[in-house]
Enzyme design. Structure first.
Site, PDB file in Angstrom:
ATOM      1  N   HIS A 146       1.042  -1.447   0.133  1.00 30.82           N
ATOM      2  CA  HIS A 146      -0.005   0.589  -0.180  1.00 30.82           C
ATOM      3  C   HIS A 146       1.325   0.873   0.145  1.00 30.82           C
ATOM      4  CE1 HIS A 146      -3.318   2.495   1.469  1.00 30.82           C
ATOM      5  NE2 HIS A 146      -2.629   3.049   1.710  1.00 30.82           N
ATOM      6  N   GLU A 147       1.872   1.665   0.984  1.00 31.18           N
ATOM      7  CA  GLU A 147       2.312   2.317   0.696  1.00 31.18           C
ATOM      8  C   GLU A 147       3.687   2.746  -0.110  1.00 31.18           C
ATOM      9  OE1 GLU A 147       1.507   4.593   2.779  1.00 31.18           O
ATOM     10  OE2 GLU A 147       0.633   2.916   4.456  1.00 31.18           O
ATOM     11  N   HIS A 192       1.937   4.481  -3.186  1.00 33.02           N
ATOM     12  CA  HIS A 192       1.519   5.931  -2.782  1.00 33.02           C
ATOM     13  C   HIS A 192       2.872   5.997  -3.004  1.00 33.02           C
ATOM     14  CE1 HIS A 192      -1.737   7.113   0.160  1.00 33.02           C
ATOM     15  NE2 HIS A 192      -0.977   5.727   0.908  1.00 33.02           N
TER      16      HIS A 192
END
Length: 155
Positions: free
Chosen positions: A74-75, A78
């Site tokens: 998920h990170e 980003h």
């Protein structure tokens, strides 16, 4: 939920992040991935200024390696979108599409600290309206929003 001991050292976390980046995104992760025990309500965060990824160690202790990998993916979504100049925020379509392509979770599982918050109950002495608050209310300073009556904490 039974807590486990953290399995990875910081260098192992860095190596795992670099491997996931190459495998799922086809690009290297050239910045720093670290544990941050001060994170309370989130599994991890991507820092825009220095491009580092911070991970809550409680994620791995509570849920294991699979959830840790989900948080890192998920990170990394980003991270890679921000470096490419594309939409890296949660509401952006680029971000949601990359989450779907990589099988990354949109949210992490709830952390135990967030689940066990106490709720305080207050009642107006005049009209009887009830209030629930997570933080303590100074009943000598605050009044009922409906009738301006005095608040009393209900045990």
């Amino acid at each position: 939920m039974m807590e486990r001991e953290a399995r990875r050292t910081p260098p192992e976390l860095q190596e795992l992040t670099e491997q996931l980046s190459l495998r799922w995104f086809g690009r290297p992760f050239i910045h720093e991935a670290v544990y941050n025990p001060r994170l309370r309500t989130t599994g991890g965060r991507y820092m825009l200024r220095d491009h580092s990824i911070q991970v809550n160690p409680a994620v791995e202790m509570m849920y294991g390696e699979e959830e840790l990998i989900g948080v890192l993916k998920h990170e990394l979504c980003h991270y890679h979108l921000h470096l490419e100049g594309r939409g890296y925020k949660h509401g952006d379509s680029d971000f949601r599409e990359l989450l779907r392509k990589t099988g990354s979770p949109r949210f992490c599982k709830p952390l135990q600290a967030e689940q066990q918050r106490t709720v305080r109950h207050y009642r107006c002495a005049d009209c009887g309206r009830q209030y629930e608050r997570r933080r303590r209310v100074d009943t000598s300073r605050y009044r009922c929003g409906k009738c301006r009556g005095k608040l009393q904490e209900v045990q």
